[in-house]
Design a protein around this motif. Structure first.
Motif: not given
Length: 438
Positions: A301-307, A319-322
């Motif tokens: 799955d394509d995601v964008s993870v941030s702390y 997480v933003k889940v694309l």
């Protein structure tokens, strides 16, 4: 949240990234030891030097969906079969199925993770579960989480002939359903079914408190539209049959990865590099999964993870889940994605009453059809065409269709009998479906 607590980590038990890392590494050795019992990982791991730290784990190759398929059915099993509580398979697989199995102890972790909803669940709730029960994890997961908190479960399924949309609408209305679990599209179809039955979605269901959704990418515009239709929060969930719940939404509307119950990495398939945050494919190592341990499992799955910090205070990465929404079809020189189109469709004014649409990407033109009442048809089609051309710069044709074209009225109102198999028929009865009860 009023949650029964187990011996597993609970929200609030760590105050920052350092303490969270300690929780993860404390459990990792046990997780790796469980994995070493399975035939698949027994071959992959060097028993003399099992990983003991997160840095050690990073040296292992990724586990893929194909690995699970190649080891169907029990090549990933790390406990005696007698200890298994459930067996599942994920949807949409080609060739061999993608198997998953869990012990009763694994199910404590599964249920607790799904139940981490900021709006909470209690014995006062009537919870409609409207996702599949057959082989997939999703329906059973919500069912178990609701029962963990004493809620009354209505096992609606969405692959059963016994639960047409008219019955879903009736159950929601007559049973005073307070919470639901479904894919987002279901919430739109329920609204149409409610209208067909003479009910108003945002008014005639006063017990409804929230709609829990997951299983497909959800744009902010569609989410907002669903929330306005029903007059309640739309709360997103992210997970898979292979892993259970991986992320849930906080009161600030951000999805947080359950990093106290699993390790997460972000994999860049172009370079092969892995990092803790940024954009890429999500890689997960569940920490409390004994029956079928997964080490560095690539969900694809394509995601964008941030702390970055979040005001909710959960101290968990966001997480933003694309999903796989980044996949698109070419029209001219542009790639058109469902995610991008959906955002535009649901920016149309609510007064146009557009809920359902479809599109076909052809080499030189994007053709879109929307259901819309006649009085708004011309305006809605023209406005959407302009939005799409401005966003994507491609030739676009939008056609307005009469309501009931994409979602037939009969699908919203019919209530077929639930029949049982028969072998004996009368002289004037059709016995062509003897034994086949559908």
């Amino acid at each position: 949240m009023n949650q029964p607590s187990s011996n597993l980590p609970q929200l609030g038990e760590w105050s920052g990234p350092e303490e969270l890392l300690l929780l993860q590494e404390k459990q990792l050795q046990q997780t790796v030891a469980w994995a070493a019992r399975s035939p698949f990982y027994r071959e992959r791991l060097d028993a003399a030097a099992l990983p003991t730290t997160i840095a050690d784990l990073a040296a292992l190759p990724l586990t893929t969906k194909q690995d699970l398929r190649d080891n169907y059915p029990f090549g990933m099993l790390a406990v005696p079969k007698a200890r298994l509580a459930t067996y599942h398979e994920s949807s949409g697989t080609a060739g061999n199925p993608t198997p998953s199995y869990y012990t009763a102890e694994d199910w404590v972790d599964l249920a607790e993770r799904f139940a981490r909803k900021w709006i909470g669940m209690s014995a006062e709730d009537v919870f409609l579960v409207r996702t599949p029960y057959a082989l997939l994890l999703t329906g059973h997961l919500a069912h178990a989480a609701a029962r963990l908190h004493g809620a009354t479960v209505v096992p609606g399924d969405n692959r059963s002939l016994a639960m047409p949309y008219a019955r879903v609408e009736r159950v929601m209305h007559d049973l005073d359903v307070t919470l639901t679990w479904s894919v987002p599209t279901e919430c739109l179809i329920w609204a149409a079914a409610a209208t067909a039955a003479g009910h108003r979605p945002g008014t005639d269901f006063p017990a409804l408190r929230a709609l829990f959704v997951g299983g497909e990418p959800l744009t902010p515009a569609r989410r907002s539209r669903i929330s306005r239709l029903w007059g309640v929060p739309v709360i997103e969930e992210y997970g898979s049959t292979e892993t259970g719940s991986l992320a849930g939404e906080c009161p600030n509307g951000r999805l947080h990865l359950w990093a106290d119950r699993a390790l997460f990495e972000v994999y860049d398939p172009r370079t092969g590099t892995v990092r803790a945050d940024g954009e890429g494919r999500l890689v997960v190592t569940p920490l409390f999964r004994e029956a079928m341990p997964l080490l560095r499992y690539n969900l694809e799955d394509d995601v964008s993870v941030s702390y970055d910090d979040c005001a909710c205070g959960w101290n968990l990465p966001t997480v933003k889940v694309l999903g796989r929404a980044a996949f698109g079809y070419r029209v001219g020189s542009r790639s058109i994605t469902q995610y991008g189109l959906e955002e535009l469709v649901f920016t149309l004014p609510d007064s146009y009453e557009v809920l359902f649409w479809r599109a076909r990407a052809e080499p030189t033109v994007l053709r879109i059809e929307i259901e819309v009442p006649e009085e708004h048809r011309a305006a809605a089609a023209a406005e959407l065409a302009a939005l799409v051309r401005a966003e994507f710069g491609v030739e676009t044709e939008v056609v307005g269709l009469a309501p009931g074209t994409l979602i037939p009225h009969d699908a919203l109102t019919s209530m077929p009998d639930v029949v049982k198999p028969r072998s004996l028929f009368g002289p004037d009865e059709d016995w062509g479906k003897a034994l086949l009860y559908y």
